[in-house]
Motif scaffolding. Structure first.
Motif, PDB file in Angstrom:
ATOM      1  N   ALA A 160       0.831  -1.207   0.000  1.00  0.00           N
ATOM      2  CA  ALA A 160       0.000   0.000   0.000  1.00  0.00           C
ATOM      3  C   ALA A 160       0.863   1.253   0.000  1.00  0.00           C
ATOM      4  O   ALA A 160       0.612   2.204  -0.746  1.00  0.00           O
ATOM      5  CB  ALA A 160      -0.935  -0.011   1.207  1.00  0.00           C
ATOM      6  N   ALA A 161       1.907   1.256   0.844  1.00  0.00           N
ATOM      7  CA  ALA A 161       2.789   2.430   0.915  1.00  0.00           C
ATOM      8  C   ALA A 161       3.550   2.624  -0.392  1.00  0.00           C
ATOM      9  O   ALA A 161       3.715   3.755  -0.870  1.00  0.00           O
ATOM     10  CB  ALA A 161       3.758   2.288   2.083  1.00  0.00           C
ATOM     11  N   LEU A 162       4.018   1.528  -0.988  1.00  0.00           N
ATOM     12  CA  LEU A 162       4.772   1.624  -2.238  1.00  0.00           C
ATOM     13  C   LEU A 162       3.877   2.134  -3.370  1.00  0.00           C
ATOM     14  O   LEU A 162       4.307   2.931  -4.213  1.00  0.00           O
ATOM     15  CB  LEU A 162       5.369   0.264  -2.582  1.00  0.00           C
ATOM     16  N   ALA A 163       2.625   1.697  -3.362  1.00  0.00           N
ATOM     17  CA  ALA A 163       1.677   2.166  -4.383  1.00  0.00           C
ATOM     18  C   ALA A 163       1.406   3.662  -4.208  1.00  0.00           C
ATOM     19  O   ALA A 163       1.399   4.417  -5.190  1.00  0.00           O
ATOM     20  CB  ALA A 163       0.381   1.375  -4.299  1.00  0.00           C
ATOM     21  N   ARG A 164       1.195   4.096  -2.970  1.00  0.00           N
ATOM     22  CA  ARG A 164       0.945   5.525  -2.723  1.00  0.00           C
ATOM     23  C   ARG A 164       2.171   6.362  -3.058  1.00  0.00           C
ATOM     24  O   ARG A 164       2.060   7.458  -3.597  1.00  0.00           O
ATOM     25  CB  ARG A 164       0.537   5.759  -1.275  1.00  0.00           C
ATOM     26  N   TYR A 165       3.327   5.849  -2.738  1.00  0.00           N
ATOM     27  CA  TYR A 165       4.572   6.542  -3.080  1.00  0.00           C
ATOM     28  C   TYR A 165       4.673   6.729  -4.590  1.00  0.00           C
ATOM     29  O   TYR A 165       4.959   7.826  -5.086  1.00  0.00           O
ATOM     30  CB  TYR A 165       5.770   5.742  -2.557  1.00  0.00           C
ATOM     31  N   SER A 166       4.415   5.659  -5.336  1.00  0.00           N
ATOM     32  CA  SER A 166       4.501   5.728  -6.802  1.00  0.00           C
ATOM     33  C   SER A 166       3.495   6.720  -7.361  1.00  0.00           C
ATOM     34  O   SER A 166       3.813   7.508  -8.273  1.00  0.00           O
ATOM     35  CB  SER A 166       4.274   4.334  -7.402  1.00  0.00           C
ATOM     36  N   ALA A 167       2.277   6.705  -6.828  1.00  0.00           N
ATOM     37  CA  ALA A 167       1.258   7.656  -7.277  1.00  0.00           C
ATOM     38  C   ALA A 167       1.653   9.088  -6.925  1.00  0.00           C
ATOM     39  O   ALA A 167       1.424  10.018  -7.707  1.00  0.00           O
ATOM     40  CB  ALA A 167      -0.086   7.309  -6.650  1.00  0.00           C
ATOM     41  N   ALA A 168       2.272   9.269  -5.757  1.00  0.00           N
ATOM     42  CA  ALA A 168       2.715  10.608  -5.357  1.00  0.00           C
ATOM     43  C   ALA A 168       3.790  11.134  -6.308  1.00  0.00           C
ATOM     44  O   ALA A 168       3.818  12.331  -6.628  1.00  0.00           O
ATOM     45  CB  ALA A 168       3.241  10.586  -3.922  1.00  0.00           C
ATOM     46  N   VAL A 169       4.664  10.236  -6.782  1.00  0.00           N
ATOM     47  CA  VAL A 169       5.680  10.661  -7.749  1.00  0.00           C
ATOM     48  C   VAL A 169       5.014  11.086  -9.054  1.00  0.00           C
ATOM     49  O   VAL A 169       5.372  12.115  -9.644  1.00  0.00           O
ATOM     50  CB  VAL A 169       6.722   9.540  -7.993  1.00  0.00           C
ATOM     51  N   VAL A 170       4.023  10.311  -9.508  1.00  0.00           N
ATOM     52  CA  VAL A 170       3.294  10.678 -10.724  1.00  0.00           C
ATOM     53  C   VAL A 170       2.656  12.064 -10.544  1.00  0.00           C
ATOM     54  O   VAL A 170       2.726  12.921 -11.435  1.00  0.00           O
ATOM     55  CB  VAL A 170       2.215   9.631 -11.070  1.00  0.00           C
ATOM     56  N   GLN A 171       2.032  12.284  -9.393  1.00  0.00           N
ATOM     57  CA  GLN A 171       1.404  13.581  -9.126  1.00  0.00           C
ATOM     58  C   GLN A 171       2.440  14.697  -9.121  1.00  0.00           C
ATOM     59  O   GLN A 171       2.205  15.779  -9.654  1.00  0.00           O
ATOM     60  CB  GLN A 171       0.647  13.520  -7.797  1.00  0.00           C
ATOM     61  N   GLY A 172       3.599  14.419  -8.543  1.00  0.00           N
ATOM     62  CA  GLY A 172       4.672  15.410  -8.539  1.00  0.00           C
ATOM     63  C   GLY A 172       5.176  15.702  -9.942  1.00  0.00           C
ATOM     64  O   GLY A 172       5.473  16.863 -10.276  1.00  0.00           O
ATOM     65  N   LEU A 173       5.296  14.672 -10.772  1.00  0.00           N
ATOM     66  CA  LEU A 173       5.722  14.879 -12.160  1.00  0.00           C
ATOM     67  C   LEU A 173       4.745  15.792 -12.887  1.00  0.00           C
ATOM     68  O   LEU A 173       5.147  16.673 -13.659  1.00  0.00           O
ATOM     69  CB  LEU A 173       5.839  13.541 -12.890  1.00  0.00           C
ATOM     70  N   SER A 174       3.454  15.584 -12.639  1.00  0.00           N
ATOM     71  CA  SER A 174       2.437  16.410 -13.270  1.00  0.00           C
ATOM     72  C   SER A 174       2.605  17.878 -12.881  1.00  0.00           C
ATOM     73  O   SER A 174       2.593  18.769 -13.736  1.00  0.00           O
ATOM     74  CB  SER A 174       1.038  15.919 -12.879  1.00  0.00           C
ATOM     75  N   GLN A 175       2.775  18.128 -11.587  1.00  0.00           N
ATOM     76  CA  GLN A 175       2.914  19.513 -11.132  1.00  0.00           C
ATOM     77  C   GLN A 175       4.212  20.130 -11.632  1.00  0.00           C
ATOM     78  O   GLN A 175       4.246  21.298 -12.035  1.00  0.00           O
ATOM     79  CB  GLN A 175       2.858  19.582  -9.603  1.00  0.00           C
ATOM     80  N   GLN A 176       5.289  19.341 -11.615  1.00  0.00           N
ATOM     81  CA  GLN A 176       6.563  19.862 -12.116  1.00  0.00           C
ATOM     82  C   GLN A 176       6.453  20.224 -13.599  1.00  0.00           C
ATOM     83  O   GLN A 176       7.002  21.234 -14.040  1.00  0.00           O
ATOM     84  CB  GLN A 176       7.669  18.823 -11.906  1.00  0.00           C
ATOM     85  N   ALA A 177       5.741  19.400 -14.359  1.00  0.00           N
ATOM     86  CA  ALA A 177       5.536  19.705 -15.781  1.00  0.00           C
ATOM     87  C   ALA A 177       4.781  21.018 -15.929  1.00  0.00           C
ATOM     88  O   ALA A 177       5.113  21.844 -16.785  1.00  0.00           O
ATOM     89  CB  ALA A 177       4.778  18.565 -16.468  1.00  0.00           C
ATOM     90  N   ARG A 178       3.761  21.235 -15.094  1.00  0.00           N
ATOM     91  CA  ARG A 178       3.001  22.491 -15.134  1.00  0.00           C
ATOM     92  C   ARG A 178       3.895  23.686 -14.804  1.00  0.00           C
ATOM     93  O   ARG A 178       3.677  24.790 -15.289  1.00  0.00           O
ATOM     94  CB  ARG A 178       1.836  22.442 -14.152  1.00  0.00           C
ATOM     95  N   ASP A 179       4.886  23.421 -13.960  1.00  0.00           N
ATOM     96  CA  ASP A 179       5.802  24.491 -13.558  1.00  0.00           C
ATOM     97  C   ASP A 179       6.938  24.696 -14.545  1.00  0.00           C
ATOM     98  O   ASP A 179       7.824  25.520 -14.307  1.00  0.00           O
ATOM     99  CB  ASP A 179       6.373  24.196 -12.164  1.00  0.00           C
ATOM    100  N   GLY A 180       6.947  23.931 -15.640  1.00  0.00           N
ATOM    101  CA  GLY A 180       7.932  24.159 -16.693  1.00  0.00           C
ATOM    102  C   GLY A 180       9.088  23.183 -16.748  1.00  0.00           C
ATOM    103  O   GLY A 180      10.022  23.370 -17.540  1.00  0.00           O
TER     104      GLY A 180
END
Length: 199
Positions: A160-180
């Motif tokens: 469960a923790a590894l899955a949430r961690y992986s999803a959090a990285v995906v979410q971070g990638l999305s925001q970083q992309a929005r930030d340029g």
């Protein structure tokens, strides 16, 4: 004097209109996108939008589904096609880096971007986006659990923790992309994130 015939509603390509709406929601989020923004971008009048899609909320629901099929399917494909959870998540992160920075379309992920700016004016929209994100986490967790069961991952792995961690990285990638952030920068993040996976 003969009665004037009413003009017929202007016909339009529903799929093309839905694609346009998807891009508008993706760029601006749900709350910040008005019906006027949508009709202007889609090139139709408000009555045509309501007749074809119901209302803004139902149009958004269709847009999220279209996004998932056309732009977001890389995540589930990776989980289905790769032989291990590690390989699937590694591929998913690399492809997210590419997809979220693809030229000629909005950056980041629609299901994450649409939630920014607050969706409290529409609890149903907020809940539907939360459900999409939860389903993605559950899909990752299922693959991790399968690898723990097969011995591919150590028995003490917290799926469960590894899955949430992986999803959090995906979410971070999305925001970083929005930030340029560039594709190369996001690929670096993806590679670094995979080092946290158990051997």
């Amino acid at each position: 004097m003969a009665e004037r015939q009413r003009g017929r509603p202007r016909s339009f390509d529903r799929e093309a209109a839905l694609e346009t709406a998807t891009l508008v929601f993706w760029e601006h989020g749900y709350e910040a996108t008005s019906v006027a923004d949508l009709t202007r971008a889609m090139g139709i009048a408000a009555p045509s939008l309501y007749a074809a899609f119901g209302n803004k909320e139902s149009l958004f629901t269709e847009a999220v589904q279209r996004y998932g099929r056309r732009y977001g399917a890389f995540m589930l494909r990776a989980l289905e096609e790769e032989p291990t959870a590690r390989g699937a998540v590694s591929r998913m992160l690399r492809e997210a880096a590419r997809e979220y920075t693809e030229p000629g379309r909005p950056t980041g992920c629609l299901t994450l971007i649409a939630a920014t700016g607050g969706t409290t004016a529409s609890p149903d929209v907020e809940e539907s986006l939360r459900a999409v994100r939860a389903a993605n986490i559950a899909a990752i967790e299922s693959r991790v659990r399968a690898d723990v069961a097969s011995g591919e991952l150590p028995p003490g792995t917290d799926a469960a923790a590894l899955a949430r961690y992986s999803a959090a990285v995906v979410q971070g990638l999305s925001q970083q992309a929005r930030d340029g952030a560039t594709r190369e920068q996001l690929e670096g993040v993806a590679a670094t994130a995979m080092r946290a996976w158990p051997a």
